[in-house]
Design an enzyme around this catalytic site. Structure first.
Site, PDB file in Angstrom:
ATOM      1  N   SER A 126       0.860  -1.175   0.000  1.00  0.00           N
ATOM      2  CA  SER A 126       0.000   0.000   0.000  1.00  0.00           C
ATOM      3  C   SER A 126       0.903   1.233   0.000  1.00  0.00           C
ATOM      4  O   SER A 126       1.747   1.383   0.879  1.00  0.00           O
ATOM      5  CB  SER A 126      -0.893  -0.037   1.249  1.00  0.00           C
ATOM      6  OG  SER A 126      -1.626   1.147   1.383  1.00  0.00           O
ATOM      7  N   LYS A 152      -1.259  -1.027  -4.201  1.00  0.00           N
ATOM      8  CA  LYS A 152      -2.445  -0.229  -3.883  1.00  0.00           C
ATOM      9  C   LYS A 152      -2.009   1.206  -3.662  1.00  0.00           C
ATOM     10  O   LYS A 152      -1.157   1.484  -2.823  1.00  0.00           O
ATOM     11  CB  LYS A 152      -3.104  -0.804  -2.629  1.00  0.00           C
ATOM     12  CG  LYS A 152      -4.246   0.004  -2.064  1.00  0.00           C
ATOM     13  CD  LYS A 152      -4.942  -0.750  -0.927  1.00  0.00           C
ATOM     14  CE  LYS A 152      -4.954   0.055   0.358  1.00  0.00           C
ATOM     15  NZ  LYS A 152      -5.641  -0.666   1.465  1.00  0.00           N
ATOM     16  N   LYS A 154      -2.871   5.040  -2.571  1.00  0.00           N
ATOM     17  CA  LYS A 154      -3.804   5.900  -1.856  1.00  0.00           C
ATOM     18  C   LYS A 154      -4.146   7.076  -2.766  1.00  0.00           C
ATOM     19  O   LYS A 154      -3.241   7.630  -3.417  1.00  0.00           O
ATOM     20  CB  LYS A 154      -3.170   6.394  -0.558  1.00  0.00           C
ATOM     21  CG  LYS A 154      -2.972   5.290   0.473  1.00  0.00           C
ATOM     22  CD  LYS A 154      -4.298   4.872   1.080  1.00  0.00           C
ATOM     23  CE  LYS A 154      -4.109   3.862   2.205  1.00  0.00           C
ATOM     24  NZ  LYS A 154      -5.393   3.479   2.823  1.00  0.00           N
ATOM     25  N   ASP A 179      -7.167   3.207  -3.072  1.00  0.00           N
ATOM     26  CA  ASP A 179      -7.921   3.302  -1.809  1.00  0.00           C
ATOM     27  C   ASP A 179      -8.069   4.780  -1.458  1.00  0.00           C
ATOM     28  O   ASP A 179      -7.081   5.499  -1.343  1.00  0.00           O
ATOM     29  CB  ASP A 179      -7.162   2.565  -0.696  1.00  0.00           C
ATOM     30  CG  ASP A 179      -7.916   2.554   0.638  1.00  0.00           C
ATOM     31  OD1 ASP A 179      -9.041   3.093   0.710  1.00  0.00           O
ATOM     32  OD2 ASP A 179      -7.372   1.991   1.622  1.00  0.00           O
ATOM     33  N   GLU A 205     -11.135   0.989  -3.517  1.00  0.00           N
ATOM     34  CA  GLU A 205     -11.497   0.732  -2.116  1.00  0.00           C
ATOM     35  C   GLU A 205     -12.085   1.983  -1.463  1.00  0.00           C
ATOM     36  O   GLU A 205     -11.508   3.066  -1.533  1.00  0.00           O
ATOM     37  CB  GLU A 205     -10.237   0.278  -1.370  1.00  0.00           C
ATOM     38  CG  GLU A 205     -10.437  -0.026   0.105  1.00  0.00           C
ATOM     39  CD  GLU A 205      -9.159  -0.609   0.732  1.00  0.00           C
ATOM     40  OE1 GLU A 205      -8.242  -1.029  -0.015  1.00  0.00           O
ATOM     41  OE2 GLU A 205      -9.069  -0.632   1.969  1.00  0.00           O
ATOM     42  N   ASP A 230     -14.083  -1.094   3.074  1.00  0.00           N
ATOM     43  CA  ASP A 230     -13.213  -1.189   4.251  1.00  0.00           C
ATOM     44  C   ASP A 230     -14.005  -0.585   5.429  1.00  0.00           C
ATOM     45  O   ASP A 230     -14.741  -1.313   6.128  1.00  0.00           O
ATOM     46  CB  ASP A 230     -11.900  -0.437   3.965  1.00  0.00           C
ATOM     47  CG  ASP A 230     -10.906  -0.427   5.124  1.00  0.00           C
ATOM     48  OD1 ASP A 230     -11.268  -0.880   6.224  1.00  0.00           O
ATOM     49  OD2 ASP A 230      -9.765   0.047   4.959  1.00  0.00           O
ATOM     50  N   LYS A 254     -10.253  -6.482   8.310  1.00  0.00           N
ATOM     51  CA  LYS A 254      -9.289  -6.069   9.337  1.00  0.00           C
ATOM     52  C   LYS A 254      -9.877  -6.498  10.669  1.00  0.00           C
ATOM     53  O   LYS A 254     -10.973  -6.047  11.045  1.00  0.00           O
ATOM     54  CB  LYS A 254      -9.117  -4.548   9.340  1.00  0.00           C
ATOM     55  CG  LYS A 254      -8.392  -3.995   8.119  1.00  0.00           C
ATOM     56  CD  LYS A 254      -8.329  -2.485   8.184  1.00  0.00           C
ATOM     57  CE  LYS A 254      -7.606  -1.927   6.951  1.00  0.00           C
ATOM     58  NZ  LYS A 254      -7.795  -0.479   6.824  1.00  0.00           N
ATOM     59  N   GLY A 282      -4.359  -3.861   6.184  1.00  0.00           N
ATOM     60  CA  GLY A 282      -3.358  -3.570   7.215  1.00  0.00           C
ATOM     61  C   GLY A 282      -3.566  -2.193   7.788  1.00  0.00           C
ATOM     62  O   GLY A 282      -4.301  -1.364   7.228  1.00  0.00           O
TER      63      GLY A 282
HETATM   64  O1  OSB Z   1      -7.359   2.055   4.636  1.00  0.00           O
HETATM   65  O2  OSB Z   1      -6.257   0.282   4.373  1.00  0.00           O
HETATM   66  C1  OSB Z   1      -6.369   1.381   4.898  1.00  0.00           C
HETATM   67  C2  OSB Z   1      -3.199   2.225   6.931  1.00  0.00           C
HETATM   68  C3  OSB Z   1      -3.753   2.947   7.967  1.00  0.00           C
HETATM   69  C4  OSB Z   1      -5.111   3.193   7.959  1.00  0.00           C
HETATM   70  C5  OSB Z   1      -5.917   2.697   6.939  1.00  0.00           C
HETATM   71  C6  OSB Z   1      -5.384   1.936   5.909  1.00  0.00           C
HETATM   72  C7  OSB Z   1      -3.974   1.725   5.885  1.00  0.00           C
HETATM   73  C8  OSB Z   1      -3.257   0.981   4.834  1.00  0.00           C
HETATM   74  C9  OSB Z   1      -1.940   0.347   5.234  1.00  0.00           C
HETATM   75  O3  OSB Z   1      -3.628   0.939   3.678  1.00  0.00           O
HETATM   76  C10 OSB Z   1      -1.680  -1.006   4.662  1.00  0.00           C
HETATM   77  C11 OSB Z   1      -0.552  -1.729   5.386  1.00  0.00           C
HETATM   78  O4  OSB Z   1      -0.554  -1.810   6.642  1.00  0.00           O
HETATM   79  O5  OSB Z   1       0.334  -2.244   4.692  1.00  0.00           O
HETATM   80 MG    MG Z   2      -8.635   1.012   3.278  1.00  0.00          MG
END
Ligand code: OSB
Ligand code: MG
Length: 348
Positions: A126, A152, A154, A179, A205, A230, A254, A282
């Site tokens: 990510s 992925k 952001k 995401d 996402e 999510d 999660k 994560g």
């Molecule tokens: O939305 O998936 C999420 C990290 C902190 C808060 C929200 C998210 C995330 C990540 C991190 O996308 C993914 C990782 O831990 O590798």
């Molecule tokens: Mg997410």
């Protein structure tokens, strides 16, 4: 507290370091189990924060656990079911219990949850928002060189198409997800759909607010990409409503968001039955939380690559002794246990 190797920017803001709340439980026989709470310092991703979780764990959950006789995961779950919310706090204590009980039985943690379907888990990375598209593409290039086969990105309104396009131009075949952490308005759906399809994004996402299940359904209808939920799915009711409305085709699982790995597995199973994909997300966990996530990701209802990267992706010095290393197949090996199979570094 550990500094991240690189700042991680999402539509919520920039994270430069992360404070960890670990829950350690010791049995009468002296066996120790560890869980990690994924709440962050500020309540941005959900209502919980480190402070509320710390209170919930210390003032409510641990006292209840102490009074249980005999102690069991089921007894803990039923004794704490009447408390609303505080899912990350509950998940952290349940995780420590799962680790402890599986260590007592000398089995890997995954076998306490179900039948692990695989000994290694396909993973992706990510990548935070980068203000400059060229810098993002260069960052992704380094992850690809390390061996990640799924990335992925952001995104947020205005900080989306150019960056994704720069990555797509350099990697025509890469499996790309995005995401948004709820950053888009339904009015921006047409533009989002247009660039995501043009750039062959496989999964979008949580583009809209956590309660905007119909906006997600409208985006999913006729789209070439999967919409993934999510923040929207926190329990059986919210998943049921999302399935009924066809708000997506993929579930980010999660444990912290849904009150524990046992709930997470049940939700993934239900999503699968409705034809949805599921995968483990994560929260920039330390090695403790990532070890738990790996055991969850090895179970059969998890059908897509999970957000579980190598230790080198996250922190300079992790809280555990064993580093997670990426294999040449973009996988991480599931520790063999007992329990999570990882050891807290005595220096932490
Ligand atoms: O939305 O998936 C999420 C990290 C902190 C808060 C929200 C998210 C995330 C990540 C991190 O996308 C993914 C990782 O831990 O590798
Ligand atoms: Mg997410």
């Amino acid at each position: 507290m550990l500094p991240l190797r690189e700042p991680f920017e999402t539509s919520f803001g920039v994270e430069r370091h992360r404070r960890f709340l670990l829950v350690g439980l010791t049995s009468r026989a002296g066996v120790v189990g560890w869980g990690e709470c994924v709440a962050a310092s500020d309540p941005l991703y959900s209502e919980e924060s480190l402070a509320t979780a710390n209170w919930m764990v210390g003032e409510r959950l641990i006292p209840i656990l102490r009074r249980l006789d005999p102690v069991s995961i089921e007894a803990f779950r039923s004794a704490t079911r009447r408390f609303r919310g505080h899912r990350m706090a509950k998940a952290a204590v349940e995780a420590a219990l799962l680790d402890l009980v599986s260590r007592e039985h000398h089995v890997p943690l995954g076998t306490m949850l179900g039948i692990p379907a695989r000994s290694e888990v396909t993973v992706g990375v990510s990548v935070g928002i980068h203000p400059r598209p060229a810098a993002l593409a260069a960052r992704v290039a380094r992850y690809c060189a390390e061996g990640y086969s799924r990335v992925k990105l952001k995104v947020a309104p205005g900080r989306d198409r150019e960056g994704v396009a720069a990555v797509r131009r350099q990697f025509p075949e890469l499996e790309l997800w995005v995401d948004a952490n709820q950053a888009y308005r339904a009015a921006g759906a047409r533009r989002l759909r247009q660039w995501a399809e043009a750039l062959e994004v496989a999964q979008v996402e949580q583009p809209f607010g956590d309660r905007e299940l119909s906006a997600h359904a409208d985006l999913q209808r006729g789209a070439r990409f999967r919409v993934c939920l999510d923040e929207s799915v926190v329990d059986d009711e919210s998943l049921g409503e999302a399935l009924r409305l066809h708000s997506g085709r993929s579930l980010n699982v999660k444990a912290g968001r849904v009150g524990g790995a046992i709930n997470g597995l049940a939700l993934a199973t239900r999503a699968n039955r409705a034809g949805w994909a599921a995968w483990v997300g994560g929260m920039l966990e330390s090695g403790v939380g990532r070890a738990h996530n790996l055991h969850l990701a090895a179970l059969a209802p998890i059908t897509l690559s999970s957000d579980l990267s190598a230790s080198s992706r996250y922190y300079e010095a992790d809280l555990i002794e064993e580093p997670f290393e990426l294999t040449s197949r973009s996988t991480l090996r599931v520790p063999r246990g007992p329990g999570t199979g990882v050891t807290i570094d005595p220096r932490t």
